[in-house]
Design an enzyme around this catalytic site. Structure first.
Site, mmCIF file in Angstrom:
data_model
loop_
_atom_site.group_PDB
_atom_site.id
_atom_site.type_symbol
_atom_site.label_atom_id
_atom_site.label_comp_id
_atom_site.label_asym_id
_atom_site.label_seq_id
_atom_site.Cartn_x
_atom_site.Cartn_y
_atom_site.Cartn_z
ATOM 1 N N ARG A 1 -0.108 2.796 6.469
ATOM 2 C CA ARG A 1 0.106 1.725 7.440
ATOM 3 C C ARG A 1 0.776 0.521 6.768
ATOM 4 O O ARG A 1 0.410 0.146 5.642
ATOM 5 C CB ARG A 1 -1.224 1.296 8.076
ATOM 6 C CG ARG A 1 -1.806 2.368 8.966
ATOM 7 C CD ARG A 1 -2.782 1.824 9.992
ATOM 8 N NE ARG A 1 -3.487 2.946 10.595
ATOM 9 C CZ ARG A 1 -3.034 3.664 11.611
ATOM 10 N NH1 ARG A 1 -1.865 3.386 12.164
ATOM 11 N NH2 ARG A 1 -3.737 4.687 12.090
ATOM 12 N N ASP A 2 1.735 -0.068 7.493
ATOM 13 C CA ASP A 2 2.398 -1.273 7.006
ATOM 14 C C ASP A 2 1.372 -2.410 6.958
ATOM 15 O O ASP A 2 0.562 -2.576 7.869
ATOM 16 C CB ASP A 2 3.573 -1.639 7.926
ATOM 17 C CG ASP A 2 4.515 -2.641 7.286
ATOM 18 O OD1 ASP A 2 5.657 -2.250 6.966
ATOM 19 O OD2 ASP A 2 4.110 -3.812 7.091
ATOM 20 N N ILE A 3 1.428 -3.188 5.904
ATOM 21 C CA ILE A 3 0.453 -4.262 5.701
ATOM 22 C C ILE A 3 0.668 -5.415 6.692
ATOM 23 O O ILE A 3 -0.231 -6.213 6.948
ATOM 24 C CB ILE A 3 0.537 -4.768 4.231
ATOM 25 C CG1 ILE A 3 -0.761 -5.410 3.788
ATOM 26 C CG2 ILE A 3 1.731 -5.680 4.016
ATOM 27 C CD1 ILE A 3 -0.851 -5.633 2.299
ATOM 28 N N ASN B 1 15.905 0.539 6.592
ATOM 29 C CA ASN B 1 16.741 -0.612 6.244
ATOM 30 C C ASN B 1 17.372 -0.378 4.878
ATOM 31 O O ASN B 1 16.707 0.112 3.962
ATOM 32 C CB ASN B 1 15.891 -1.885 6.205
ATOM 33 C CG ASN B 1 15.323 -2.242 7.571
ATOM 34 O OD1 ASN B 1 15.982 -2.050 8.591
ATOM 35 N ND2 ASN B 1 14.102 -2.745 7.602
ATOM 36 N N HIS C 1 12.150 3.837 2.463
ATOM 37 C CA HIS C 1 11.026 4.033 3.380
ATOM 38 C C HIS C 1 11.523 4.064 4.807
ATOM 39 O O HIS C 1 12.460 3.354 5.176
ATOM 40 C CB HIS C 1 9.960 2.939 3.215
ATOM 41 C CG HIS C 1 10.500 1.544 3.216
ATOM 42 N ND1 HIS C 1 11.094 0.983 2.114
ATOM 43 C CD2 HIS C 1 10.539 0.602 4.183
ATOM 44 C CE1 HIS C 1 11.474 -0.256 2.408
ATOM 45 N NE2 HIS C 1 11.160 -0.509 3.667
ATOM 46 N N MET C 2 10.867 4.880 5.604
ATOM 47 C CA MET C 2 11.168 4.962 7.030
ATOM 48 C C MET C 2 10.026 4.294 7.779
ATOM 49 O O MET C 2 8.859 4.632 7.578
ATOM 50 C CB MET C 2 11.304 6.431 7.439
ATOM 51 C CG MET C 2 11.731 6.603 8.880
ATOM 52 S SD MET C 2 12.389 8.256 9.134
ATOM 53 C CE MET C 2 10.900 9.205 8.963
ATOM 54 N N GLU D 1 13.509 -5.083 1.959
ATOM 55 C CA GLU D 1 12.729 -5.954 1.068
ATOM 56 C C GLU D 1 12.145 -5.197 -0.106
ATOM 57 O O GLU D 1 12.002 -5.740 -1.199
ATOM 58 C CB GLU D 1 11.580 -6.608 1.859
ATOM 59 C CG GLU D 1 12.067 -7.685 2.803
ATOM 60 C CD GLU D 1 10.968 -8.207 3.714
ATOM 61 O OE1 GLU D 1 9.813 -7.740 3.604
ATOM 62 O OE2 GLU D 1 11.291 -9.067 4.551
HETATM 63 P P1 AMP Z 1 11.762 -3.377 4.516
HETATM 64 O O1 AMP Z 1 12.116 -4.755 5.010
HETATM 65 O O2 AMP Z 1 12.395 -2.302 5.335
HETATM 66 O O3 AMP Z 1 12.025 -3.233 3.032
HETATM 67 O O4 AMP Z 1 10.213 -3.220 4.764
HETATM 68 C C1 AMP Z 1 9.241 -3.367 3.776
HETATM 69 C C2 AMP Z 1 7.919 -3.224 4.485
HETATM 70 O O5 AMP Z 1 6.917 -3.005 3.519
HETATM 71 C C3 AMP Z 1 7.512 -4.459 5.288
HETATM 72 O O6 AMP Z 1 7.322 -4.095 6.653
HETATM 73 C C4 AMP Z 1 6.210 -4.901 4.606
HETATM 74 O O7 AMP Z 1 5.262 -5.427 5.523
HETATM 75 C C5 AMP Z 1 5.732 -3.599 3.971
HETATM 76 N N1 AMP Z 1 4.857 -3.760 2.812
HETATM 77 C C6 AMP Z 1 5.073 -4.529 1.707
HETATM 78 N N2 AMP Z 1 4.055 -4.401 0.842
HETATM 79 C C7 AMP Z 1 3.171 -3.524 1.404
HETATM 80 C C8 AMP Z 1 1.920 -2.988 0.993
HETATM 81 N N3 AMP Z 1 1.346 -3.325 -0.172
HETATM 82 N N4 AMP Z 1 1.292 -2.115 1.826
HETATM 83 C C9 AMP Z 1 1.846 -1.770 3.004
HETATM 84 N N5 AMP Z 1 3.037 -2.239 3.439
HETATM 85 C C10 AMP Z 1 3.689 -3.113 2.662
#
Ligand code: AMP
Length: 118
Positions: free
Chosen positions: A30-32, A88, A101-102, A96
């Site tokens: 799950r996304d944080i 992305n 990741h998808m 980021e």
């Molecule tokens: P992106 O902008 O596509 O690189 O998305 C990175 C995603 O990773 C974001 O939606 C963040 O909320 C998520 N994220 C960052 N650190 C963590 C973590 N430790 N656990 C879960 N999700 C994370």
């Protein structure tokens, strides 16, 4: 060699995450910072920094990411209403974390694919 990110630590279970699925090729958690009622990240276990870095060797892993997404969407109860899968890439894509990741997003109507320009 690409730099590891926090996602490598999640794969190795060195830091906590809500892992929903893991096999020899991919991990889903799950996304944080969820942007929808269901927001799951599906990632290759192998460090591939961006969509620009995928090769023919990765095709089975990339296919697995999609089949796992479909399985998790069904498990979350969002398959029939629908959902969005999103990757992305780099700065303009808003990436980021530099571990491919998808995003699996759903559980509410998600609106147009891109924010409209003013
Ligand atoms: P992106 O902008 O596509 O690189 O998305 C990175 C995603 O990773 C974001 O939606 C963040 O909320 C998520 N994220 C960052 N650190 C963590 C973590 N430790 N656990 C879960 N999700 C994370």
């Amino acid at each position: 060699m690409a730099e590891e990110t926090i996602f490598s630590k999640i794969i190795r279970k060195e830091i906590p995450a809500q892992i929903l699925y893991q096999d020899e090729l991919v991990t889903a958690f799950r996304d944080i910072n969820p942007q929808a009622p269901t927001h799951i990240l599906i990632i290759p276990n192998k460090l591939i920094p961006t969509a620009n870095d995928v090769t023919a060797e990765d095709e089975s892993t990339l296919g697995r990411m999609l089949t796992v997404a479909a399985k998790l969407a069904a498990q979350e109860g969002i398959a029939a209403d629908g959902y969005r899968l999103m990757i992305n890439c780099n700065r303009h894509g808003g990436q980021e974390v530099y571990h491919l990741h998808m995003h699996l997003l759903g559980g509410r109507p998600l609106g147009p694919m891109l924010a409209r320009r003013e």
